[in-house]
Design a protein around this motif. Structure first.
Motif, PDB file in Angstrom:
ATOM      1  N   ALA A 288       0.826  -1.209   0.000  1.00  0.00           N
ATOM      2  CA  ALA A 288       0.000   0.000   0.000  1.00  0.00           C
ATOM      3  C   ALA A 288       0.860   1.259   0.000  1.00  0.00           C
ATOM      4  CB  ALA A 288      -0.924  -0.007   1.215  1.00  0.00           C
ATOM      5  N   SER A 289       1.940   1.243   0.765  1.00  0.00           N
ATOM      6  CA  SER A 289       2.781   2.443   0.855  1.00  0.00           C
ATOM      7  C   SER A 289       3.462   2.734  -0.477  1.00  0.00           C
ATOM      8  CB  SER A 289       3.837   2.270   1.949  1.00  0.00           C
ATOM      9  OG  SER A 289       4.690   1.170   1.654  1.00  0.00           O
TER      10      SER A 289
ATOM     11  N   LYS B 286       3.761   6.018  -5.372  1.00  0.00           N
ATOM     12  CA  LYS B 286       3.789   6.069  -6.831  1.00  0.00           C
ATOM     13  C   LYS B 286       2.726   7.005  -7.375  1.00  0.00           C
ATOM     14  CE  LYS B 286       3.869   3.007 -10.867  1.00  0.00           C
ATOM     15  NZ  LYS B 286       3.758   1.590 -11.328  1.00  0.00           N
ATOM     16  N   ALA B 287       1.571   7.040  -6.726  1.00  0.00           N
ATOM     17  CA  ALA B 287       0.462   7.881  -7.194  1.00  0.00           C
ATOM     18  C   ALA B 287       0.653   9.351  -6.843  1.00  0.00           C
ATOM     19  CB  ALA B 287      -0.849   7.378  -6.594  1.00  0.00           C
ATOM     20  N   ALA B 288       1.462   9.632  -5.831  1.00  0.00           N
ATOM     21  CA  ALA B 288       1.647  11.019  -5.384  1.00  0.00           C
ATOM     22  C   ALA B 288       2.566  11.772  -6.344  1.00  0.00           C
ATOM     23  CB  ALA B 288       2.233  11.041  -3.979  1.00  0.00           C
ATOM     24  N   LYS B 289       2.430  13.087  -6.375  1.00  0.00           N
ATOM     25  CA  LYS B 289       3.222  13.941  -7.254  1.00  0.00           C
ATOM     26  C   LYS B 289       4.227  14.744  -6.436  1.00  0.00           C
ATOM     27  CE  LYS B 289       0.856  12.825 -10.955  1.00  0.00           C
ATOM     28  NZ  LYS B 289       1.463  11.990 -12.004  1.00  0.00           N
ATOM     29  N   GLY B 290       5.493  14.637  -6.784  1.00  0.00           N
ATOM     30  CA  GLY B 290       6.536  15.412  -6.119  1.00  0.00           C
ATOM     31  C   GLY B 290       7.114  14.685  -4.927  1.00  0.00           C
TER      32      GLY B 290
ATOM     33  N   THR C 146       6.999  11.162  -0.208  1.00  0.00           N
ATOM     34  CA  THR C 146       7.545  10.735   1.077  1.00  0.00           C
ATOM     35  C   THR C 146       6.450  10.636   2.131  1.00  0.00           C
ATOM     36  OG1 THR C 146       9.667  11.775   0.541  1.00  0.00           O
ATOM     37  CG2 THR C 146       9.264  11.245   2.846  1.00  0.00           C
ATOM     38  N   LYS C 147       5.568  11.624   2.166  1.00  0.00           N
ATOM     39  CA  LYS C 147       4.460  11.589   3.140  1.00  0.00           C
ATOM     40  C   LYS C 147       3.553  10.398   2.882  1.00  0.00           C
ATOM     41  CE  LYS C 147       2.576  15.366   4.678  1.00  0.00           C
ATOM     42  NZ  LYS C 147       1.892  16.683   4.771  1.00  0.00           N
TER      43      LYS C 147
END
Length: 798
Positions: A336-337, A342-346, A351-352
């Motif tokens: 899940a992490s 992978k889906a987050a931008k930047g 990291t968050k």
């Protein structure tokens, strides 16, 4: 200050020494490359009757190092011709020649005694005022300089280049106790403005800044892996892009560096630090020592934590199973992490997201990250003066997207510090005091940090005038007009900047619309227009997906309208009554090049990979690329008696083979850039430099180029090019579809069905481009090429 260094000497012609000499040659510095005299001639030299008294034998090590530069990948030279700026020599015959240079760089083996002895010899021939530096990755500057005179020490310092020197931005400058501060400032300015480096001044401590923090981070990762039983793939999945770090992550990085080299670097800290807890982290790793003893030292040995093998289905990458010490095909990690990251931008968001999920990858990332953040905080004041310097060193030296303190801000300073303490980790007192004083972060101000913490208080980060942040200007409300694809920004002094910011900066209708609006705005209210952006790449070309969809639906009127809009936008740029200057960087392909071709001047970053590559997707340049190349050839040869054919043939080959320059200098060799176009070494200075070029054109009383006729080679010239393409087809170098494309390209570059020497208009050439482009869009094999590029990211040969 920087102009005073025009000649240099590099002592040591190994891979690093030769590569440093190459980069000095890249920026126009004449360089003497010295090494030892070989003990005896080679059999080939003996066959020629040469002895150790002959210069060819005596200079062999340096001469061979220079000749190898053209074969090294990635290429250390911007242009192979620059090797002529390096002169070979040897330490016995030529050391006295260091009196002729402004800077001597020692790049010999990492051995204190050897370096001390060489410095003794250098001092015997040293000319007062000459800077002497050591390219060491961790040996003490003061220990090296022991026994040298005070005047020599005042001009001696460390200059730690990161490998490969052309490409890695970090340059650590390490003054010794006796180094003159003026020399430090001089070399920092030289490193930034001439060499194009990101310069950080480090303390004279073991491994300095980047290697100290980076080595620690790699070691705590390895130790966490062994404690909890993670696989090599799992560690790399959690410590690569998901954590804002390169794809090489942990173990691919170690393989690239070389495990033997890494062990040496780690031991350097282990032997010199007194703190027992720190010593324990840097203690020799049993696993690494075992791998080194087996010769599994990484990529240079063919195996390390990874091993590439050839199988029936082609080559595949195996990874080391630490339990069995055997190589096997690993299982792709999933969790899940990892998916959230992978889906987050930047980097901040990734990291968050990674840390926000409570699975084994999030736990590993937190364990490694928290230890590294605390260690970096403990070293503020010891290895560098500020968190700002440590962050820059890690971004430039290890290619982290965020330095440790920027990362700490991103995950929440106070919250994460509380979690560290709750887990029994000792957060440094100054960090706790900082939080207790009400500070929510290490950086304050606009995005990117305009202020930073320094020994318990904020100190304004003074932005040098050579750095203009488009992002910062937009945050200050300097956007004149914009849409989803581009923005026009007021950069001051009557200059407006058109910034692309679509995905991959691909040119679509949104950018073309903004080009037209920008021209109107600048015509009415500004003195000049510059084209620059802060994307990873300047522009990868046109929006291929849109073109493919329209072509597959056979919406030919729509395709025609798109190309007309592109051509009209480029011509509008070209006909603007104000100066237009473009600033390409890194990948500038296809339509990206065509956006630069109308500019009065181009100021390119040295690392610009520039080319008209439309053939790779089954097309030809149709945004003015072919027209502009034909026009430039005609304009450069105004005498009607001059044969244009060789020049047109060269352009035909470049475009037909989709050649991309290996640097901005190489783009000049290929004819994509002109002699008057400038090259800038420092990427962060590009916007400033392009603005200065625009202002210079304004001050010179700019007059727009007049419409002119283009002399072309006509149908006979097209036949020559088509014959050449046919020979390549017969030789098996190109496919039938390549031959079809080549025929259409030849027709356009030659100026169509007209006699040799005919004068045609630019619009006529644009019409030829558009007709050829449209016909190719209808070809099924072209559509397959477009689809393959969109799906696979590489060209299809069909």
């Amino acid at each position: 200050m920087t102009a005073s260094i025009t000649k240099a000497a590099v002592i040591g012609s190994g891979v690093m020494g030769a590569s440093i000499a190459a980069h000095l040659a890249n920026v126009g510095i004449s360089t003497l490359l010295l090494d030892l005299v070989p003990a005896q001639p080679t059999p080939e030299e003996e066959a020629q009757g040469l002895t150790t008294r002959h210069p060819a034998v005596r200079n062999r090590l340096a001469t061979q190092a220079i000749s190898r530069l053209a074969k090294i990948k990635p290429a250390p030279l911007y242009d192979d011709a620059f090797a002529s700026r390096i002169v070979p020599g040897n330490l016995e015959d030529d050391l006295a020649r260091i009196a002729e240079v402004d800077w001597v760089v020692e790049v010999i083996v990492e051995n204190l005694d050897a370096k001390r002895e060489l410095l003794r010899q250098i001092e015997a021939h040293w000319k007062p005022g000459t800077v002497v530096s050591s390219n060491t990755s961790g040996i003490s500057i003061d220990e090296m300089a022991a026994g040298r005179g005070d005047a020599f020490k005042s001009h001696f310092l460390g200059t730690h280049f990161f490998n490969p020197p052309r490409y890695m931005q970090l340059l650590e400058i390490i003054p010794g106790e006796g180094t003159d501060p003026a020399i430090v400032r001089r070399m920092a300015a030289f490193g930034e403005k001439k060499l194009g480096k990101g310069v950080v001044v480090a303390k004279d401590t073991p491994n300095f800044i980047a290697n100290r923090i980076g080595t620690y981070g790699l070691l705590v990762t390895l130790q966490a892996m062994e404690r909890h039983g993670y696989t090599v793939e799992e560690v790399d999945a959690a410590t690569g892009p998901a954590l804002g770090r390169p794809k090489s992550a942990t173990f691919r990085t170690l393989d690239l560096v070389g495990l033997d080299t890494f062990v040496h670097v780690a031991n350097n800290v282990y032997e010199k630090v007194a703190d027992e807890a720190e010593k324990a982290v840097f203690a020799p790793s049993t696993l690494l020592q075992e791998m080194v003893s087996r010769g599994w030292i990484g990529e240079k040995a063919g195996q390390g934590f990874y091993k590439k093998v050839r199988g029936e289905q082609g080559s595949e990458i195996l990874s080391l199973d630490l339990k069995t010490m055997e190589y096997a095909k690993g299982k792709k990690p999933a969790g899940a992490s990892l998916e959230a990251a992978k889906a987050a931008k930047g980097a901040r968001a990734k990291t968050k997201a990674l840390l926000g999920a409570n699975d084994r990858y999030a736990q590993l990332a937190w364990e490694v990250l928290s230890a590294t953040l605390i260690y970096a905080a403990e070293k503020v004041g010891e290895i560098a003066d500020s968190v700002y310097d440590i962050d820059r060193a890690m971004r430039w030296g290890f290619n982290w997207e965020l330095g440790p303190f920027e990362l700490w801000d991103a995950i929440g300073l106070a919250k994460s510090a509380r979690q560290m303490e709750a887990e029994g980790r000792a957060v440094p007192a100054w960090v706790k005091e900082w939080i207790a004083a009400g500070h929510a972060s290490f950086y304050e101000g606009s995005a990117g940090g305009t202020s930073y913490v320094y020994q318990g208080s904020y100190r304004a980060a003074v932005q040098p005038p050579e750095i203009i942040s488009l992002r910062g200007l937009k945050e200050q409300g300097k956007t004149i007009v914009g849409n989803s694809g581009a923005s026009l920004i007021d950069v001051g002094d009557g200059v407006a900047c058109l910034e692309f910011h679509s995905p991959n900066n691909a040119i679509g209708a949104d950018i073309l619309t903004m080009i037209q609006k920008s021209v109107d705005e600048v015509r009415a209210n500004y003195d000049a227009l510059i084209l620059a952006n802060e994307g990873r790449h300047f522009c990868v070309g046109a929006n291929l997906m849109l073109l493919l969809m329209e072509a597959q639906d056979e919406e030919w009127d729509e395709v025609d309208a798109i190309i007309r809009l592109f051509q009209d936008s480029m011509m509008k740029l070209k006909r603007l009554e104000k100066p237009v200057v473009a600033a390409p960087h890194r990948m500038t392909l296809g339509g990206g090049v065509e956006a630069c071709l109308p500019a009065d001047e181009v100021v390119a970053h040295a690392e610009t990979y520039y080319g008209l590559v439309e053939v790779g997707v089954g097309l030809i340049p149709a945004g003015g690329g072919c027209k502009e190349m034909a026009r430039r050839i005609s304009r450069a040869n105004p005498n009607p008696e001059v044969d244009l054919q060789p020049h047109v043939n060269a352009a035909f080959l470049n475009i037909g083979m989709a050649k991309v320059s290996t640097s901005a200098h190489d783009a000049k060799r290929l004819g994509y850039l002109r002699e008057q176009d400038r090259v800038v070494a420092h990427p962060d200075h590009l916007v400033f430099e392009v603005k200065q070029s625009a202002l210079r054109l304004v001050r010179a009383g700019y007059e727009p180029p007049q419409e002119e006729k283009v002399r072309v080679v006509g149908r006979d010239g097209a036949a020559v090019m088509k014959l050449g393409a046919l020979d390549m087809r017969r030789g098996g170098y190109i496919t039938d579809h390549d031959l079809l494309i080549a025929g259409k390209l030849a027709h356009v570059l030659a100026g169509g069905d007209v006699p040799a020497g005919a004068l045609v208009t630019e619009q006529y050439l644009l019409d030829l481009e558009r007709e050829a482009f449209l016909s190719l869009c209808g070809e099924p094999k072209t559509q397959l090429r477009m689809q393959h590029m969109l799906g696979k990211g590489k060209a299809l040969r069909n």
